[in-house]
Write a protein that holds these residues in place. Structure first.
Motif, PDB file in Angstrom:
ATOM      1  N   LYS A  75      48.528  16.410 -19.581  1.00 34.58           N
ATOM      2  CA  LYS A  75      47.633  16.990 -18.580  1.00 34.58           C
ATOM      3  C   LYS A  75      47.133  18.315 -19.154  1.00 34.58           C
ATOM      4  O   LYS A  75      47.897  19.055 -19.763  1.00 34.58           O
ATOM      5  CB  LYS A  75      48.398  17.228 -17.280  1.00 34.58           C
ATOM      6  CG  LYS A  75      47.509  17.696 -16.139  1.00 34.58           C
ATOM      7  CD  LYS A  75      48.287  17.813 -14.847  1.00 34.58           C
ATOM      8  CE  LYS A  75      48.733  19.250 -14.642  1.00 34.58           C
ATOM      9  NZ  LYS A  75      49.456  19.448 -13.369  1.00 34.58           N
ATOM     10  N   ARG A  95      32.752  22.653 -12.217  1.00 30.29           N
ATOM     11  CA  ARG A  95      32.439  21.367 -12.862  1.00 30.29           C
ATOM     12  C   ARG A  95      32.616  21.483 -14.367  1.00 30.29           C
ATOM     13  O   ARG A  95      33.116  20.573 -15.024  1.00 30.29           O
ATOM     14  CB  ARG A  95      31.011  20.940 -12.515  1.00 30.29           C
ATOM     15  CG  ARG A  95      30.928  20.294 -11.140  1.00 30.29           C
ATOM     16  CD  ARG A  95      29.527  20.214 -10.583  1.00 30.29           C
ATOM     17  NE  ARG A  95      28.501  19.798 -11.499  1.00 30.29           N
ATOM     18  CZ  ARG A  95      27.762  18.697 -11.347  1.00 30.29           C
ATOM     19  NH1 ARG A  95      27.978  17.868 -10.358  1.00 30.29           N
ATOM     20  NH2 ARG A  95      26.801  18.419 -12.192  1.00 30.29           N
ATOM     21  N   VAL A  98      36.392  21.523 -15.278  1.00 33.99           N
ATOM     22  CA  VAL A  98      37.006  20.197 -15.085  1.00 33.99           C
ATOM     23  C   VAL A  98      36.648  19.286 -16.257  1.00 33.99           C
ATOM     24  O   VAL A  98      37.487  18.565 -16.795  1.00 33.99           O
ATOM     25  CB  VAL A  98      36.555  19.576 -13.739  1.00 33.99           C
ATOM     26  CG1 VAL A  98      36.984  18.111 -13.647  1.00 33.99           C
ATOM     27  CG2 VAL A  98      37.133  20.359 -12.572  1.00 33.99           C
ATOM     28  N   LYS A 102      39.222  17.756 -19.205  1.00 38.41           N
ATOM     29  CA  LYS A 102      39.308  16.313 -19.482  1.00 38.41           C
ATOM     30  C   LYS A 102      39.150  16.034 -20.971  1.00 38.41           C
ATOM     31  O   LYS A 102      39.985  15.355 -21.577  1.00 38.41           O
ATOM     32  CB  LYS A 102      38.228  15.572 -18.686  1.00 38.41           C
ATOM     33  CG  LYS A 102      38.217  14.063 -18.916  1.00 38.41           C
ATOM     34  CD  LYS A 102      37.180  13.376 -18.021  1.00 38.41           C
ATOM     35  CE  LYS A 102      37.322  11.862 -18.048  1.00 38.41           C
ATOM     36  NZ  LYS A 102      36.820  11.269 -19.280  1.00 38.41           N
TER      37      LYS A 102
ATOM     38  N   GLU B  88      38.504   6.122  -5.551  1.00 42.29           N
ATOM     39  CA  GLU B  88      39.180   6.560  -4.333  1.00 42.29           C
ATOM     40  C   GLU B  88      38.340   7.587  -3.597  1.00 42.29           C
ATOM     41  O   GLU B  88      37.517   8.266  -4.181  1.00 42.29           O
ATOM     42  CB  GLU B  88      40.534   7.188  -4.693  1.00 42.29           C
ATOM     43  CG  GLU B  88      41.543   6.157  -5.176  1.00 42.29           C
ATOM     44  CD  GLU B  88      42.701   6.794  -5.929  1.00 42.29           C
ATOM     45  OE1 GLU B  88      42.932   8.008  -5.748  1.00 42.29           O
ATOM     46  OE2 GLU B  88      43.362   6.074  -6.692  1.00 42.29           O
ATOM     47  N   PRO B  92      35.307  15.027  -5.854  1.00 44.24           N
ATOM     48  CA  PRO B  92      34.929  14.393  -7.120  1.00 44.24           C
ATOM     49  C   PRO B  92      36.012  14.541  -8.182  1.00 44.24           C
ATOM     50  O   PRO B  92      36.570  15.616  -8.364  1.00 44.24           O
ATOM     51  CB  PRO B  92      33.643  15.109  -7.536  1.00 44.24           C
ATOM     52  CG  PRO B  92      33.476  16.243  -6.617  1.00 44.24           C
ATOM     53  CD  PRO B  92      34.336  16.025  -5.430  1.00 44.24           C
ATOM     54  N   ARG B  93      36.315  13.451  -8.835  1.00 44.81           N
ATOM     55  CA  ARG B  93      37.340  13.480  -9.875  1.00 44.81           C
ATOM     56  C   ARG B  93      36.670  13.753 -11.223  1.00 44.81           C
ATOM     57  O   ARG B  93      35.449  13.679 -11.349  1.00 44.81           O
ATOM     58  CB  ARG B  93      38.089  12.152  -9.873  1.00 44.81           C
ATOM     59  CG  ARG B  93      38.906  12.008  -8.571  1.00 44.81           C
ATOM     60  CD  ARG B  93      39.822  10.831  -8.628  1.00 44.81           C
ATOM     61  NE  ARG B  93      39.107   9.596  -8.879  1.00 44.81           N
ATOM     62  CZ  ARG B  93      39.680   8.489  -9.307  1.00 44.81           C
ATOM     63  NH1 ARG B  93      40.972   8.472  -9.567  1.00 44.81           N
ATOM     64  NH2 ARG B  93      38.971   7.398  -9.500  1.00 44.81           N
ATOM     65  N   PRO B  94      37.486  14.051 -12.253  1.00 36.47           N
ATOM     66  CA  PRO B  94      36.890  14.391 -13.548  1.00 36.47           C
ATOM     67  C   PRO B  94      35.902  13.338 -14.061  1.00 36.47           C
ATOM     68  O   PRO B  94      34.883  13.687 -14.654  1.00 36.47           O
ATOM     69  CB  PRO B  94      38.102  14.493 -14.472  1.00 36.47           C
ATOM     70  CG  PRO B  94      39.231  14.896 -13.574  1.00 36.47           C
ATOM     71  CD  PRO B  94      38.953  14.239 -12.252  1.00 36.47           C
ATOM     72  N   GLU B  95      36.151  12.061 -13.757  1.00 31.49           N
ATOM     73  CA  GLU B  95      35.259  10.997 -14.244  1.00 31.49           C
ATOM     74  C   GLU B  95      33.851  11.162 -13.664  1.00 31.49           C
ATOM     75  O   GLU B  95      32.852  10.959 -14.362  1.00 31.49           O
ATOM     76  CB  GLU B  95      35.798   9.617 -13.854  1.00 31.49           C
ATOM     77  CG  GLU B  95      37.046   9.176 -14.600  1.00 31.49           C
ATOM     78  CD  GLU B  95      38.314   9.919 -14.168  1.00 31.49           C
ATOM     79  OE1 GLU B  95      38.323  10.523 -13.072  1.00 31.49           O
ATOM     80  OE2 GLU B  95      39.287   9.918 -14.945  1.00 31.49           O
TER      81      GLU B  95
END
Lengths: 240, 258
Positions: A75, A95, A98, A102, B88, B92-95
């Motif tokens: 992570k 944004r 994040v 990733k 889900e 908002p998720r990282p994707e």
């Protein structure tokens, strides 16, 4: 597009605005073991860009359903301190942060022997304390040293630097004016032992031939960074 | 998952795809232009079973302080549960953020929108162009389907009625004036399993692929955005080949942009 504060030129008399040559990286310093609470850590500066990375774990995965019975997960959380930028940077995830978190996790994962750590999470936190472009590459270099400092089983270190273009000239390791007003930015993470690329992003405009040249320039710089990372680890663990 | 992976690996290592495609072949593409009357511009792209609607909304707003004479462009993606059992509810998720930011980067860095022409009063009032990505069915490669839908929606977007003198805006009345679009950036996404690289990954391929790379190119073949994804790697030779080949593959999709 007219941007405020844009300098007239980014290259003056064959030199960059900070006096560097085109394929010259900013000064790099790396110190491992700076956060005693963490399993591993590192502080890194790339010119004025400064980051601190810490590794916690292997430890329990939160939330639990993300745990993988066959291998561990990495992570990554990249954050930028409020005082790291000219205008105060609003704390908390954005944004941008994040996305960087990733791609950073994806860049670090291939070198870690995750089969060794089933059901656990290896958590990597990076705080950018002073931002002058190249923060994600600095963060990856520091995180990689922090992982090794934590004693995590790895088959290589991850090295990272950006290439780009300013005033038509291909350059290495962009600093702020080149990042803001240049023509392109190509951050790369490179695994020196296998020659593979584990992070690649690009914005701006480049021909395929320019990308090829930049990748060569980046590869060479990454081999330099690799030495500095190994030195930092040697320094940390040498007998005093 | 292991069985799926070993099956796809063996098929792809023979230079074939699970669904009978070649390695560098896209699924069938169907395009609807402006299906959403309420939007300023819209497009629905079906890429095989992947189905994405992009709507463009043009509103008045303030420019960013560092670009006082340029309009604003914002891409957002909503990965709602309607489109996949893997999506889900929740923030908002990282994707989703990555999808929006990669589509944004192609359009922004490719200078598709002539943002200088969106300025009404420098430093005060500009047009803001919102591109919202809504997948209806996610069967892989949302990147290319969304980027294609976004550029088509932009090219077919019209301004709302606005009276500069009275500063009166009617969002429910569209004019015939189109958005100023300068270029047509096209996104091509490749997957990699073992050492095989293939175009337009399906959702089953996405579940098992080692790495992914998306390349946005312009009409002249120049690259304007790239993003590598997932935990696998690419060699420098592979990256160089992909950036050179993308012009050819982009051209095929660009022909579909009306």
């Amino acid at each position: 597009m007219v941007k405020k504060g844009q300098p007239e030129k980014l290259i003056v008399k064959g030199k960059r605005l900070d006096g560097r040559g085109f394929d010259q990286m900013r000064d790099v310093s790396i110190k491992a073991g700076v956060i005693p609470e963490a399993e591993g850590s590192a502080e890194l500066s790339l010119g004025e860009t400064k980051v601190i990375a810490a590794v916690y774990g292997p430890r329990e995965v939160i939330p639990k359903h993300l745990a993988n019975p066959e291998k561990g997960i990495i992570k990554c959380v990249y954050t930028m301190a409020s005082f790291a930028t000219p205008d105060r940077n609003r704390p908390g995830p954005s944004r941008r942060s994040v996305e960087i978190s990733k791609v950073m996790a994806e860049a670090l994962t291939p070198v870690v022997n995750l089969e060794k750590y089933p059901k656990t999470s290896i958590d990597v936190f990076v705080e950018v304390t002073n931002a002058n472009a190249g923060t994600r590459t600095a963060a990856i270099n520091a995180a990689s040293v922090a992982l090794a400092d934590a004693g995590i089983e790895m088959n290589d270190l991850v090295t990272s630097i950006a290439g780009g273009k300013a005033d038509g000239q291909l350059i290495l390791d962009l600093f702020n004016p080149e990042d803001n007003y240049g023509e392109a930015d190509l951050p790369i993470a490179y695994l020196p032992r296998t020659g593979e690329v584990s992070l690649l992003q690009m914005d701006g405009e480049l021909t395929p031939a320019e990308i090829e040249k930049l990748l060569k320039m980046i590869k060479k710089a990454c081999e330099e960074l690799y030495k500095k990372q190994k030195n930092a680890l040697r320094e940390r663990y040498k007998l005093k | 998952m292991k069985i799926l992976k070993s099956h796809l690996k063996s098929v792809i290592s023979k230079g074939k795809r699970d669904d009978g495609r070649e390695l560098v072949e896209y699924r069938d593409i169907k395009i609807e232009v402006n299906p959403i009357q309420r939007a300023n511009g819209s497009a629905r792209v079906r890429l095989g079973n992947t189905d994405v609607i992009v709507g463009v909304k043009i509103e008045l707003g303030e420019p960013f302080p560092d670009t006082p004479e340029d309009g604003v462009q914002i891409v957002n993606a909503e990965l709602n549960s309607i489109a996949s059992p893997d999506f889900e509810e929740g923030p908002p998720r990282p994707e989703a953020i990555e999808l929006a930011r990669v589509v944004d980067r192609g359009i922004r860095e490719g200078k598709a929108i002539d943002t200088g022409k969106l300025c009404i009063t420098p430093g005060e009032k500009v047009w803001c162009v919102f591109m919202d990505i809504y997948p209806m069915n996610a069967d892989g490669n949302l990147f290319d389907a969304s980027a294609l839908a976004a550029i088509i929606a932009l090219k077919n977007a019209r301004f709302p009625k606005y009276d500069k003198k009275t500063d009166e805006i009617k969002y429910d009345e569209l004019t015939n004036e189109k958005l100023p679009i300068k270029t047509t950036p096209i996104l091509n996404t490749y997957g990699k399993i073992n050492n095989s690289i293939f175009l337009d990954p399906s959702s089953s391929e996405e579940k098992v692929l080692d790495a992914r790379i998306s390349v946005a190119t312009l009409e002249n073949g120049n690259v304007c955005a790239m993003q590598k994804g997932e935990t696998g790697t690419f060699t420098i030779d592979e990256i160089n080949k992909i950036t050179k080949d993308s012009k050819k593959y982009a051209e095929k999709l660009r022909k579909l942009v009306k």
